[in-house]
Design an enzyme around this catalytic site. Sequence first.
Site, PDB file in Angstrom:
ATOM      1  N   ASP A  85       0.832  -1.211   0.000  1.00  0.00           N
ATOM      2  CA  ASP A  85       0.000   0.000   0.000  1.00  0.00           C
ATOM      3  C   ASP A  85       0.865   1.261   0.000  1.00  0.00           C
ATOM      4  OD1 ASP A  85      -3.129   0.446   0.569  1.00  0.00           O
ATOM      5  OD2 ASP A  85      -1.998   2.132   1.416  1.00  0.00           O
ATOM      6  N   GLY A  86       0.340   2.323  -0.587  1.00  0.00           N
ATOM      7  CA  GLY A  86       1.047   3.610  -0.574  1.00  0.00           C
ATOM      8  C   GLY A  86       1.218   4.159   0.822  1.00  0.00           C
ATOM      9  N   HIS A  87       0.316   3.798   1.731  1.00  0.00           N
ATOM     10  CA  HIS A  87       0.376   4.284   3.118  1.00  0.00           C
ATOM     11  C   HIS A  87       0.459   3.074   4.041  1.00  0.00           C
ATOM     12  CE1 HIS A  87      -0.335   6.417   6.777  1.00  0.00           C
ATOM     13  NE2 HIS A  87      -0.832   7.505   6.215  1.00  0.00           N
ATOM     14  N   GLU A 135       3.653  16.638   3.579  1.00  0.00           N
ATOM     15  CA  GLU A 135       3.527  16.369   5.027  1.00  0.00           C
ATOM     16  C   GLU A 135       4.748  15.581   5.500  1.00  0.00           C
ATOM     17  OE1 GLU A 135      -1.269  16.135   5.132  1.00  0.00           O
ATOM     18  OE2 GLU A 135      -0.294  14.307   4.473  1.00  0.00           O
ATOM     19  N   GLU A 193       2.157  17.024  12.212  1.00  0.00           N
ATOM     20  CA  GLU A 193       0.784  16.516  12.237  1.00  0.00           C
ATOM     21  C   GLU A 193       0.548  15.729  13.530  1.00  0.00           C
ATOM     22  OE1 GLU A 193      -0.359  14.260   8.763  1.00  0.00           O
ATOM     23  OE2 GLU A 193      -2.094  13.414   9.804  1.00  0.00           O
ATOM     24  N   CYS A 237      -1.235  13.145  14.008  1.00  0.00           N
ATOM     25  CA  CYS A 237      -1.091  11.700  13.753  1.00  0.00           C
ATOM     26  C   CYS A 237       0.375  11.271  13.766  1.00  0.00           C
ATOM     27  CB  CYS A 237      -1.642  11.325  12.377  1.00  0.00           C
ATOM     28  SG  CYS A 237      -3.425  11.276  12.270  1.00  0.00           S
ATOM     29  N   CYS A 252      -8.137  12.592   9.823  1.00  0.00           N
ATOM     30  CA  CYS A 252      -7.377  11.469  10.390  1.00  0.00           C
ATOM     31  C   CYS A 252      -6.986  11.692  11.847  1.00  0.00           C
ATOM     32  CB  CYS A 252      -6.127  11.210   9.557  1.00  0.00           C
ATOM     33  SG  CYS A 252      -5.153  12.681   9.210  1.00  0.00           S
TER      34      CYS A 252
HETATM   35  O1  FUB Z   1      -3.414   9.429   3.977  1.00  0.00           O
HETATM   36  C1  FUB Z   1      -4.126   9.191   5.181  1.00  0.00           C
HETATM   37  C2  FUB Z   1      -3.831  10.278   6.180  1.00  0.00           C
HETATM   38  O2  FUB Z   1      -4.262  11.538   5.656  1.00  0.00           O
HETATM   39  C3  FUB Z   1      -2.376  10.521   6.487  1.00  0.00           C
HETATM   40  O3  FUB Z   1      -1.844   9.706   7.472  1.00  0.00           O
HETATM   41  C4  FUB Z   1      -2.385  11.932   6.896  1.00  0.00           C
HETATM   42  O4  FUB Z   1      -1.099  12.518   6.884  1.00  0.00           O
HETATM   43  C5  FUB Z   1      -3.301  12.547   5.904  1.00  0.00           C
HETATM   44  O5  FUB Z   1      -2.615  12.846   4.728  1.00  0.00           O
HETATM   45 ZN    ZN Z   2      -3.709  13.100  10.999  1.00  0.00          ZN
END
Ligand code: FUB
Ligand code: ZN
Length: 649
Positions: free
Chosen positions: A191-193, A321, A337, A339, A417
């Site tokens: 996954d990209g994240h 970010e 951020e 998160c 998020c």
């Molecule tokens: O892409 C999901 C969430 O949205 C990321 O963790 C945050 O930085 C925001 O971009």
């Molecule tokens: Zn966040």
Amino acid sequence: MGNNVKITSEFWGRYRNLVRTEMIPFQWNVLNDVAGIKIEKERLNDDGIPSEKSHAMENFRIAAGRAKGTHYGWTFQDSDVYKWLEAVAYSLREKMDPELEKKALEVIDLIADAQEEDGYLDTFYSILGIQYRYQSLAGSHELYCMGHFIEAAVAYYVATGNEKVLSVAKKAADNIDDNFGPEDGKIHGYDGHEEIEIGLLRLFHVTGENRYLNLAKYFLMERGKHPDFFREQAAKYEGPNALNGIEKAADTYFQNHKPILQQDTAEGHAVRVVYMCTALADLAATTGDAEIYEACKKLWNNITSRRMFITGGIGSTFHGESFTLDYDLPNDTMYCETCAAIGLIFFARQMLRIEPKAEYAEVMERALYNCALAGMALDGKHFFYVNPLEVNPAKSLKDPGKSHVKPVRPSWLGCACCPPNLARMITSLDDYVYTISDDAILINQYIDSASSLKLKNGTVTIKQTTEYPWDEKDIIAIKNETESVVKIGIRIPAWSSGASLKINGIVSEISKEDGYHYVELSAGDSMDVELIFPMEVKRNYCNPLVSEDIGKVAISRGPFVYCLEGVDNGTSLNCLRLPEDASFEYQYKADLLNGVGIIKTTGKRLELSKSSDLYTNSRPAEQDASLTFIPYYAWANRGENEMEVWIRE
Ligand code: FUB
Ligand code: ZN
């Protein structure tokens, strides 16, 4: 089930209560579009952010066939619901609430109905074209969302024993396992994240099923081996808009520039980095793999000794970010951020499972009491996404390069998020107090609490009596009810000089091993520990390579970093100076900001020129000025005003 850490701290009790009584119900209303929120733009000139409503629950109802309509919001909108459910799980673990449980069970039923027959779970593709699934992983967040669901499901199962939620999670994980991996015919990608890796490892921990551990390891080790993976997928993609050009981002944005074990510096999107590191450290702790732990340490050291703000915030630029480079820590344009600070806390927790080094607990504390906590207002209903160390509201309004830096917390965010991440962090704080192994316990956080901790051969009870974070004393009563010797590591806070210790009333010399003082208790033994960690007001200086902080000082006391706010100190905070010889007066104010310790001193203020000339040949004069510092987490709770953490000395 498992360990029981009952937090009785007044400071944390208020926050945990706030999450239960304000945040969880408020977020529920937001997810159901009945909260009447107004979502502000996150930046000037940015129209790309869904801004009218959440629609997250409606997406599930549509995917489940219970409502008509189409998907609205980010590709990761589902994760808002999952994080809400995870916070509910921890909240129910702490205190049963039949009404809340009823809502959670309805949500679980809805999620189960939205799940495809084969286990796939993602409302974006279920609604907009299931045939396109897993083909746009740079931006689709499908595995990210399922990772959040799996985390929520494990938390809910552990809290309540609900088997249904666990079976939905296993079905989703099995679908991922069927589609990804080294075998022919499967997708060789990720996954990209990062997030699914965390979820799969948690699923492994509760089920003991190796395929989840192997799949998490596969995703981590595959990353960066084929940097073209996202671009190749994107070139062929014909499905609904999940990419928005993100596939063109630099490989570093996705931590995709080289295999993880070869990454020496933290690159790209900060939340992604720390989620990746959390999973990597969990993998190292679980498998005992020394090479993986070395990789974790490289990234940990780079982040915490070169790229972390004094508040525990990370992410130096809003562009992507992201991290930028060593010692680049701009106070007024950074990202930090919420998160990302929370992700750093997750990472620290996993590192503590591998090696008992107090620096992990210190960073955890720094990020928790400063950057993360600043992410929410004292009312529990307003949230920061970006946590600056210096703000001038006029500049945020006019300068597009600073418009992401909000001077007050909005009630909700287009990209939401952070608030639910805070909710799950605060409700699960009990998991961060101790690190427990077969025959040892590390006391990492000082929080008034009563705990019963399960070790291999039985239970150890620990009662902490303390007014921390304001007071410098903790009385710790420990009882070893196991059948063997137990070793207890007591963290001696690095910020405190001259800590002292009494064991069963007798003064004991402190000997630090990686920041912990160890005591041993035989089977059946009890011990009373009195720990005093003086909380003097400290001046903190930054490495001169951080150009923004040269000649400046930041004030801290105990775990808190302090700041100056306009409401206490007037405007043009940059004109203020804290002389080297200024002495501090600390006072606890029960009636201010829900109870805070403030620090007062006499500093200097530059006199503003009588003429309106921009330049002159004479140095501006100074006059005495009384300065009032408040803890950073409490700023922006008294309207819009300036704020500054680093002040000229
Ligand atoms: O892409 C999901 C969430 O949205 C990321 O963790 C945050 O930085 C925001 O971009
Ligand atoms: Zn966040």
